[in-house]
Design a protein around this motif. Structure first.
Motif, mmCIF file in Angstrom:
data_model
loop_
_atom_site.group_PDB
_atom_site.id
_atom_site.type_symbol
_atom_site.label_atom_id
_atom_site.label_comp_id
_atom_site.label_asym_id
_atom_site.label_seq_id
_atom_site.Cartn_x
_atom_site.Cartn_y
_atom_site.Cartn_z
ATOM 1 N N THR A 15 22.784 53.055 57.360
ATOM 2 C CA THR A 15 22.516 53.622 56.037
ATOM 3 C C THR A 15 23.652 53.321 55.078
ATOM 4 O O THR A 15 23.441 52.964 53.917
ATOM 5 N N CYS A 22 23.176 47.807 48.323
ATOM 6 C CA CYS A 22 22.417 48.155 47.112
ATOM 7 C C CYS A 22 23.338 48.265 45.912
ATOM 8 O O CYS A 22 22.977 47.890 44.796
ATOM 9 N N GLN A 348 16.125 54.958 50.419
ATOM 10 C CA GLN A 348 16.094 53.501 50.384
ATOM 11 C C GLN A 348 14.679 53.019 50.078
ATOM 12 O O GLN A 348 14.469 52.076 49.303
ATOM 13 N N GLY A 373 21.663 58.216 50.557
ATOM 14 C CA GLY A 373 21.071 57.371 49.532
ATOM 15 C C GLY A 373 20.816 58.063 48.209
ATOM 16 O O GLY A 373 20.452 57.401 47.232
#
Length: 385
Positions: A15, A22, A348, A373
């Motif tokens: 993660t 990202c 995500q 996230g």
């Protein structure tokens, strides 16, 4: 929401790496863009999502007489007796072949939707009716049962690929308690049960079926961006008897990350899906409805729609007897289950969907703040404005 914070802890190394990637990549998705409604979409709009996530509430906001028949409304209305909970596409006996245009089940569905051509004869008469009336009325299907179905997206893809979909998601542990409470208070079922009993039986059912246990583990092992893996895993999970009982669906229907993958793979199109946080919909009704109206019609809210939204006050139930509340150890076990199968990859998934052209509302406050996230999802969202 301390209990939920526990269920969102412990982001895995994967993660963290995914989040870092990202952050490093440029945001490629464009700002939300209105996609015109298609006159041949059957239904025009779908409201799907978790039970007790606001589907009934939203349906009422859109179909109430003051807004539906507002003389200043520039859009076609919904049928005078628009029905919620048709759940037609998820009924036993639905056949994809019979759902094709002008086939038996297609015509039945049109009639249930209140479409003006639902009673038209097939052939040339039907085509003439559709050409003359398709833009005079919008149709709306709203039910939670579609959201976790592995086959409804396939039926709908063959039936109509241009419907707009609003999917509503609620924190899964809280959702389970709320739905259990709903059934008990309404006298529908489980009046003699404690919610712990159902949760314990749910885990027993998983442990008793090694094939199901393996399928769940395979789903959990899918990478967050592997939509095919997630969708196929959900298809396999839905094939087990676990999904046949209402008691097990109380918990299994909260596996949003897998269910979303099926819709995303088979049906969702850019600009035609809005994923909404139920908590934000309940707590920020005016903002939520402004987003919904812009997504559906491409215009600002009418005064009648604003008045209706302003008049809504979300009543949080105070009927919480001990039997309706998960005990701490059972809550912890359920939270850990959802952390593995939902929470770790949810943001995500939402970020990827947004980059693919999906609209989003909410997910920028409680009860999601402690989830992996969360920060990256909202930081990327702000950079698009």
């Amino acid at each position: 929401m301390k209990c939920f914070e526990c269920s969102c802890r412990g982001a895995t190394i994967a993660t963290v790496i995914a989040a870092a990637l990202c952050l490093a990549l440029p945001v490629l998705s464009k700002e939300e863009e209105f996609m015109p409604n298609q006159p041949d979409a059957i239904p025009t709009f779908l409201i799907i999502g978790t039970a007790k996530g606001g589907t009934t509430d939203l349906f009422g906001q859109l179909t109430a007489g003051p807004v539906n028949f507002d003389p200043d409304r520039p859009d076609p209305p919904f049928p005078h007796k628009s029905n919620k909970e048709l759940a037609y596409l998820s009924r036993t006996g639905i056949d994809g072949i019979k759902m094709l245009p002008q086939k038996q089940q297609y015509m039945e569905y049109l009639e249930l939707l209140g479409h003006p051509c639902g009673n038209a004869m097939r052939g040339s008469i039907f085509r003439e009716c559709f050409t003359a009336n398709a833009t005079k009325l919008f149709t709306l299907d709203a039910t939670p049962t579609y959201s976790f179905s592995a086959v409804v997206p396939l039926y709908l893809r063959e039936l109509s690929g241009s419907s707009k979909v609003i999917m509503m998601i609620r924190e899964p542990v809280e959702r389970a308690e709320s739905l259990f409470r709903h059934y008990v208070v309404t006298g529908t079922r489980w009046s003699d049960k404690h919610i712990d009993d159902l949760a314990i039986d749910f885990f027993k059912a998983i442990n008793a079926d090694k094939g199901l246990e393996t399928a769940l583990q395979q789903a959990a092992n899918c990478s967050y961006g592997d939509v095919v893996c997630l969708a196929n895993s959900w298809r396999d999970i839905c094939g087990f008897t676990l999904m046949e009982s209402q008691e097990n669906k109380l918990f299994a229907a909260g596996l949003y990350n897998y269910a979303l993958a099926v819709w995303r793979y088979h049906y969702f199109k850019p600009g035609r899906v809005l994923v909404m946080d139920s908590h934000a919909f309940f707590d920020r009704r005016m903002d939520a409805m402004e987003k919904v109206i812009r997504f559906m019609y491409g215009r600002p809210m009418l005064p009648s729609e604003q008045k209706l939204a302003e008049g809504v006050f979300h009543h949080k139930s105070t009927l919480k007897s001990p039997k309706m509340i998960l005990s701490p150890p059972v809550r912890q076990k359920l939270s850990e289950f959802y952390e593995q199968h939902v929470i770790r990859g949810l943001f995500q998934t939402l970020m990827d969907m947004r980059d693919e052209g999906a609209w989003m509302f909410g997910f920028n406050g409680e009860p999601w703040r402690a989830c992996p996230g969360f920060e990256e999802f909202n930081a990327a969202g702000k950079s698009k404005l």
